[in-house]
Design an enzyme around this catalytic site. Structure first.
Site, short mmCIF file in Angstrom:
data_model
loop_
_atom_site.label_atom_id
_atom_site.label_comp_id
_atom_site.label_asym_id
_atom_site.label_seq_id
_atom_site.Cartn_x
_atom_site.Cartn_y
_atom_site.Cartn_z
N ASN A 9 -0.63 -2.18 -7.33
CA ASN A 9 -2.02 -1.69 -7.30
C ASN A 9 -2.26 -0.75 -6.12
O ASN A 9 -3.20 -0.92 -5.35
CB ASN A 9 -3.02 -2.85 -7.30
CG ASN A 9 -2.96 -3.69 -6.03
OD1 ASN A 9 -1.90 -3.80 -5.41
ND2 ASN A 9 -4.07 -4.28 -5.64
N ALA B 169 -11.68 -7.07 -0.73
CA ALA B 169 -10.98 -8.34 -0.85
C ALA B 169 -9.53 -8.19 -0.42
O ALA B 169 -8.86 -7.25 -0.84
CB ALA B 169 -11.06 -8.82 -2.29
N ARG C 70 0.84 -1.22 0.00
CA ARG C 70 0.00 0.00 0.00
C ARG C 70 0.88 1.27 0.00
O ARG C 70 1.98 1.26 -0.52
CB ARG C 70 -0.97 0.03 1.19
CG ARG C 70 -1.74 -1.25 1.44
CD ARG C 70 -2.59 -1.64 0.27
NE ARG C 70 -3.52 -2.72 0.61
CZ ARG C 70 -4.06 -3.53 -0.29
NH1 ARG C 70 -3.78 -3.42 -1.57
NH2 ARG C 70 -4.90 -4.47 0.07
N ASP D 16 0.48 -12.94 -0.97
CA ASP D 16 -0.64 -12.06 -1.30
C ASP D 16 -1.18 -11.39 -0.05
O ASP D 16 -2.38 -11.15 0.07
CB ASP D 16 -1.75 -12.80 -2.06
CG ASP D 16 -2.74 -11.81 -2.70
OD1 ASP D 16 -2.40 -10.63 -2.85
OD2 ASP D 16 -3.87 -12.23 -3.02
N HIS E 264 -2.94 -11.69 -12.62
CA HIS E 264 -4.12 -11.97 -11.78
C HIS E 264 -5.09 -12.72 -12.70
O HIS E 264 -5.78 -12.10 -13.50
CB HIS E 264 -4.73 -10.69 -11.23
CG HIS E 264 -5.87 -10.96 -10.30
ND1 HIS E 264 -5.81 -10.75 -8.94
CD2 HIS E 264 -7.09 -11.51 -10.53
CE1 HIS E 264 -6.94 -11.13 -8.38
NE2 HIS E 264 -7.74 -11.59 -9.32
N HIS F 51 -6.08 -4.33 4.78
CA HIS F 51 -7.14 -3.31 4.70
C HIS F 51 -7.45 -2.87 6.12
O HIS F 51 -7.33 -3.67 7.06
CB HIS F 51 -8.41 -3.91 4.08
CG HIS F 51 -8.28 -4.25 2.64
ND1 HIS F 51 -8.30 -3.31 1.63
CD2 HIS F 51 -8.10 -5.44 2.01
CE1 HIS F 51 -8.17 -3.90 0.46
NE2 HIS F 51 -8.03 -5.21 0.66
C1 NCD Z 1 -5.50 -7.75 -3.26
C2 NCD Z 1 -5.51 -6.33 -2.69
O1 NCD Z 1 -6.24 -6.07 -1.72
O2 NCD Z 1 -4.74 -5.50 -3.18
N1 NCD Z 1 -6.70 -8.42 -2.84
C3 NCD Z 1 -6.91 -9.74 -2.79
O3 NCD Z 1 -8.02 -10.15 -2.45
N2 NCD Z 1 -5.97 -10.61 -3.08
C4 NCD Z 1 -5.38 -7.70 -4.74
C5 NCD Z 1 -5.08 -9.01 -5.38
O4 NCD Z 1 -3.97 -9.52 -5.35
O5 NCD Z 1 -6.02 -9.58 -5.98
ZN ZN Z 2 -2.31 -9.61 -4.54
#
Ligand code: NCD
Ligand code: ZN
Length: 348
Positions: A42, A264, A18, A247, A136, A251
């Site tokens: 991202n 997600a 992030r 991964d 992805h 959040h």
């Molecule tokens: C990831 C995110 O929050 O950036 N979320 C997830 O559910 N894995 C993005 C991703 O890798 O799909």
């Molecule tokens: Zn990811």
């Protein structure tokens, strides 16, 4: 029974740091055990050019608290990249490759690619420069069930990409299904990352009594027992095509578990290698952990294997519910559950 294991220092080939205060808080959990991480691009403003990549890399390194920690950045691929800058950045190892997010497949993928055929010129560049396409692999279309998105992506897109660019190195990120494992195993120049949560959860842990558990919700969603078993076998039993990618995707905790605030992503970096070690132990495959965590990844990316070692001791630990610091509060994956390994030290 082993009480201690020593492995070559791991790398995490898929993690989200992030930006801002969140980056400040989470980076050290990755650098505490890993030497390198692929920092996914991202961010709220996605990393799409060389200057942003250099700045992001430096920011992560500064926040890692380690001198030798390195963030590797893939370019967030869009329909309108500056191609000269992209080629320059690949050539100078500013980008390790390109990350393909199909439009609206996951968190912050609204700038992702709508028509993948239209960026085949980018795949050609990656192939020529021997750089990697990170994918992805989900097709998000209203007629496709959420559990079938990986399969449809493979059938309708990946198969064609593989056929058109035979020398292009591809990583199918966070492989989540038996079908995905099989595709990786049976095709050339393709590898897959596997998360701890896809080896620990099934869909019943996410969707129960018409409610969604937001802390187990991620993309791709976790699937059936058959998929979980297939992922465990791929990771644990000496298949050089699979490697560690948490991964870990933090959040902020939200109070109301409403759908409109459902994001997600699962945060696991505070206990990542410990979780993987527990899984490998359950599978009686601890002797194969090092290949998965520390050897297969660098080999695929044509990088050196790390020269330090990580020692893990057998010790039970309950995962705390939250990671909290300043204004940041994140739910930990595996909260309140027991893991059986503890990081003891890093050794030269
Ligand atoms: C990831 C995110 O929050 O950036 N979320 C997830 O559910 N894995 C993005 C991703 O890798 O799909
Ligand atoms: Zn990811």
């Amino acid at each position: 029974m082993k009480n201690s294991i020593k492995i070559i220092q791991p790398d995490d080939w898929h993690v989200h740091f992030r930006e801002g205060e969140m980056l400040n808080v989470v980076t050290k959990y990755s650098s505490r055990v890993n030497r390198r991480c692929i920092a996914m691009p991202n961010t709220s403003t996605p990393i799409t050019n060389s200057i942003e990549a250099i700045n992001y890399k430096n920011l992560i390194q500064k926040n890692s608290g380690k001198n030798n920690f390195e963030a590797l950045i893939p370019c967030y691929l869009t329909d309108n990249l500056d191609i000269d800058d992209f080629e320059y950045a690949l050539h100078n190892n500013i980008f390790i490759g390109g990350k393909l997010y199909p439009n609206n497949a996951t968190t912050n993928s609204q700038y992702g690619v709508n028509d993948i055929k239209k960026i085949y010129n980018i795949f050609e560049i990656l192939e020529k420069q021997n750089k990697t396409l990170l994918i992805h692999g989900e097709l998000n279309r209203s007629d496709i069930d959420i559990f079938d998105r990986e399969k449809y992506f493979i059938d309708e897109e990946l198969y064609q990409i593989r056929k058109s660019f035979k020398d292009l190195k591809i990583v199918l990120e966070h492989v989540s299904s038996d079908y995905g494992v099989d595709f990786v195993k049976t095709n050339i120049n393709i590898a897959g990352t596997i998360t701890p949560h896809h080896m620990l959860l099934t869909k019943e842990d996410v969707f129960k009594d018409e409610e969604i558990n937001p802390h187990h919700y991620c993309m791709p969603v976790v699937k059936n027992e058959k998929d979980l078993t297939s992922l465990r076998n791929a990771a644990c039993f000496n298949n050089s095509k699979f490697f560690l990618g948490t991964d870990s995707a933090p959040h902020h905790v939200v109070d109301k578990k409403q759908n409109d605030s459902l994001k997600a992503g699962i945060f696991s970096s505070s206990n990542s290698i410990e979780l993987y070690a527990s899984i490998f132990e359950e599978e009686n495959a601890l002797e194969n952990l090092e290949k998965f965590s520390s050897i297969n990844g660098p080999k695929f990316y044509n990088l050196d294997v790390n020269d330090q070692y990580l020692i893990l001791d057998k010790e039970d630990k309950i995962v705390p519910e939250y990671t909290e610091e300043g204004n940041i509060k994140i739910k930990n994956f595996y909260a309140n559950k027991k893991i059986h390994w503890k990081v003891a030290q890093l050794e030269v």
